[in-house]
Design a protein around this motif. Structure first.
Motif, PDB file in Angstrom:
ATOM      1  N   TRP A   1     -24.886  14.663   6.641  1.00 41.31           N
ATOM      2  CA  TRP A   1     -24.699  15.914   5.906  1.00 41.31           C
ATOM      3  C   TRP A   1     -24.447  15.649   4.423  1.00 41.31           C
ATOM      4  CZ3 TRP A   1     -23.721  20.042   9.631  1.00 41.31           C
ATOM      5  CH2 TRP A   1     -23.109  19.677  10.832  1.00 41.31           C
TER       6      TRP A   1
ATOM      7  N   SER B   1     -12.006  12.444   4.884  1.00 36.57           N
ATOM      8  CA  SER B   1     -10.736  12.336   5.609  1.00 36.57           C
ATOM      9  C   SER B   1      -9.574  12.222   4.620  1.00 36.57           C
ATOM     10  CB  SER B   1     -10.738  11.113   6.531  1.00 36.57           C
ATOM     11  OG  SER B   1     -11.779  11.199   7.461  1.00 36.57           O
TER      12      SER B   1
ATOM     13  N   TYR C   1     -13.457  20.211  12.594  1.00 36.21           N
ATOM     14  CA  TYR C   1     -13.472  18.766  12.365  1.00 36.21           C
ATOM     15  C   TYR C   1     -12.967  18.477  10.958  1.00 36.21           C
ATOM     16  CZ  TYR C   1     -14.792  13.901  12.023  1.00 36.21           C
ATOM     17  OH  TYR C   1     -14.740  12.532  11.860  1.00 36.21           O
TER      18      TYR C   1
ATOM     19  N   GLY D   1     -11.999  15.093   9.952  1.00 36.87           N
ATOM     20  CA  GLY D   1     -11.942  13.668   9.685  1.00 36.87           C
ATOM     21  C   GLY D   1     -11.071  12.927  10.668  1.00 36.87           C
TER      22      GLY D   1
ATOM     23  N   ASP E   1     -11.780  23.397   4.035  1.00 41.08           N
ATOM     24  CA  ASP E   1     -12.373  22.063   4.135  1.00 41.08           C
ATOM     25  C   ASP E   1     -13.861  22.204   3.810  1.00 41.08           C
ATOM     26  OD1 ASP E   1     -13.537  19.682   4.807  1.00 41.08           O
ATOM     27  OD2 ASP E   1     -12.321  19.349   6.605  1.00 41.08           O
TER      28      ASP E   1
HETATM   29  C1  LIG Z   1     -15.569  19.228   7.496  1.00 39.39           C
HETATM   30  C2  LIG Z   1     -15.292  17.760   7.414  1.00 39.39           C
HETATM   31  N1  LIG Z   1     -14.099  17.350   6.958  1.00 39.39           N
HETATM   32  C3  LIG Z   1     -13.797  16.036   6.848  1.00 39.39           C
HETATM   33  C4  LIG Z   1     -14.710  15.085   7.200  1.00 39.39           C
HETATM   34  C5  LIG Z   1     -14.355  13.634   7.079  1.00 39.39           C
HETATM   35  O1  LIG Z   1     -15.066  13.042   6.050  1.00 39.39           O
HETATM   36  P1  LIG Z   1     -15.230  11.444   5.973  1.00 39.39           P
HETATM   37  O2  LIG Z   1     -16.076  11.060   7.147  1.00 39.39           O
HETATM   38  O3  LIG Z   1     -15.898  11.238   4.639  1.00 39.39           O
HETATM   39  O4  LIG Z   1     -13.873  10.850   6.007  1.00 39.39           O
HETATM   40  C6  LIG Z   1     -15.972  15.468   7.670  1.00 39.39           C
HETATM   41  C7  LIG Z   1     -16.973  14.458   8.041  1.00 39.39           C
HETATM   42  O5  LIG Z   1     -18.031  14.750   8.576  1.00 39.39           O
HETATM   43  C8  LIG Z   1     -16.266  16.839   7.799  1.00 39.39           C
HETATM   44  O6  LIG Z   1     -17.437  17.251   8.303  1.00 39.39           O
END
Ligand SMILES: Cc1ncc(COP(=O)(O)O)c(C=O)c1O
Length: 455
Positions: free
Chosen positions: A58, A120, A152, A154, A259
């Motif tokens: 994504w 995250s 979701y 992280g 988020d």
């Molecule tokens: C909505 C959302 N928040 C947080 C994250 C976490 O991101 P990362 O994988 O860069 O730590 C993701 C990852 O896909 C996500 O889709």
């Protein structure tokens, strides 16, 4: 590439652990090893070319191999790769990016930015700053977080505690106390059997209201949600949902954290998802599309309300949080060049235009008996796979049908992702109508193979 393809495959199987999969499954079905990429296509180590219908994860929103990003990163590398932003040192690309983000999100009244290394981190930062905000307000008992089922956020312990899917929780429990989930506006499956999106939005907002009252508003720090739930299966809410969430949070003084890790920077047709729904959150967690994944970067944005608490004269408010790579110069230089492209090419508008076409064409998948629902907004979409339309029982990853679908797509030249029982599409925001045609041709071929595998 210094190792040949065979040696790479062997070394991968022997030495590398892959996120989000059982190592035994990797050994049984070795991963695609991507060696090069250009635009919306990638090439594996054996030289086969694929359409990247998921923008890697994504995130590669401006497409692969953009010369503007390469130039910005190498120019920055020639001057300064990295210097910390801890305490009282800084670097120009980070400063420039923070100013751009505050200007870009002025309609949401964002005022300050704290950088990190990914999504995250950005969520974790938002959670910690929410707690500190309440301490600074003299309300240290406001510590709890409410989020959505299927959300979701992280993989850190904070984000994992917000996650609303047991898949991401169970192996790592016990998680943080004081985190709970309420129903998401999931039209295809919800406990009330509600089929009207506006009524479902009202029910969900009402459930949040009751959850806050049940916990005691004076104990709740923040409500956290994705504007459109991504990994949970591209759950698109009714337009009334986010304004209703904002109203509930305001009624109880609870912070609203959006988020935007997936929805930020154009994916659903606006520069951020909250704007698409006409709402200004108190904090936003951003990553992925901020620099299209060229160098890891996350950012947490604070609005005037939250940032102001840290600026009260005479109130000690040290931010005892941050990462070695907060404000990494290469990542920020990449983000500045990436955001130039997002604006110059008006990628949010392209996502809206091409996304509308993609979502209309995806309805064609309903001709296959194992597709129960198709939904999306902008350039994020999902097809929900079911054992039968009547039972709606999920047809999960790992079943012969799904294996044939993913293998069929690869064979015909596309990378697609299945998460649980949802086929997810999240292509680069530079997708064109011709790429939509290419996607549909490949998906039809793959679905025909999957249907044949179970008939
Ligand atoms: C909505 C959302 N928040 C947080 C994250 C976490 O991101 P990362 O994988 O860069 O730590 C993701 C990852 O896909 C996500 O889709």
């Amino acid at each position: 590439m210094t190792m040949n393809p065979q040696a790479l495959k062997l070394a991968n199987a022997q030495h590398m652990l892959h996120p989000m999969i059982d190592p035994k499954a990797v050994a049984a079905s070795p991963p695609l090893i991507i060696d090069s990429a250009e635009g919306v296509h990638v090439v594996d180590v054996d030289g086969k070319r694929y359409l990247d219908t998921v923008a890697s994860l994504w995130n590669v929103n401006v497409g692969h191999g953009r010369p503007e990003l390469k130039a910005a990163i190498t120019a920055q590398l020639d001057k300064l790769a990295y210097y910390s932003t801890f305490q009282n040192t800084s670097n120009p690309p980070a400063i420039e990016l923070s100013q751009r983000l505050v200007h870009m999100f002025a309609p949401e009244k964002m005022k300050k930015v704290l950088f990190s290394s990914g999504g995250s981190d950005a969520v974790e930062t938002a959670m910690k700053l929410a707690r500190q905000y309440w301490q600074l307000q003299g309300k240290a008992q406001r510590t709890k977080f409410i989020s959505l089922k299927l959300g979701y956020h992280g993989v850190h312990f904070g984000g994992a505690s917000l996650n609303g899917n047991p898949l991401f929780r169970t192996a790592y429990e016990p998680l943080m106390p004081g985190c709970m989930q309420v129903e998401s506006p999931y039209l295809y499956r919800n406990p009330w059997g509600e089929t009207d999106p506006a009524r479902l939005a009202a029910r969900c907002a009402d459930e949040l209201d009751r959850a806050i009252q049940y916990q005691g508003a004076e104990t709740v720090a923040a409500f956290v949600a994705e504007p459109v739930q991504g990994a949970g299966g591209v759950i698109v809410p009714h337009e009334s949902y986010w304004p209703a969430l904002r109203a509930v949070c305001d009624k109880h003084g609870v912070l609203l954290i959006s988020d935007e890790v997936v929805t930020g920077f154009g994916r659903i047709g606006s520069l951020c998802g909250a704007r698409a729904f006409g709402v200004a959150p108190d904090m936003m967690a951003m990553a992925k599309g901020i620099n299209s994944g060229y160098v890891p970067l996350g950012a947490t944005l604070l609005n005037e309300r939250v940032a102001g608490a840290f600026e009260q004269p005479g109130v000690p408010a040290a931010l005892m949080h941050g990462y070695t790579y907060s404000g990494h110069a290469l990542a920020c230089a990449a983000a500045n060049a990436n955001l130039d492209i997002v604006l110059a090419e008006d990628l949010p508008a392209n996502a809206a235009r091409v996304g509308a076409l993609l979502n209309a064409r995806l309805q064609e998948l309903l001709r296959y008996p194992h597709v129960g629902d198709v939904r999306g907004l902008g350039l994020m979409a999902a097809a929900e796979l079911v054992q039968s339309r009547q039972s709606k029982a999920p047809l999960m990853m790992g079943t012969p049908y799904v294996q044939a679908l993913v293998a069929g797509a690869r064979e015909h030249g596309a990378i697609v992702r299945v998460q649980g029982n949802r086929l997810i599409l999240s292509p680069p925001l530079v997708f064109t109508p011709a790429h939509v045609d290419e996607t549909m041709t490949i998906l039809h071929a793959a679905f025909a193979q999957a249907e044949a595998s179970v008939s």
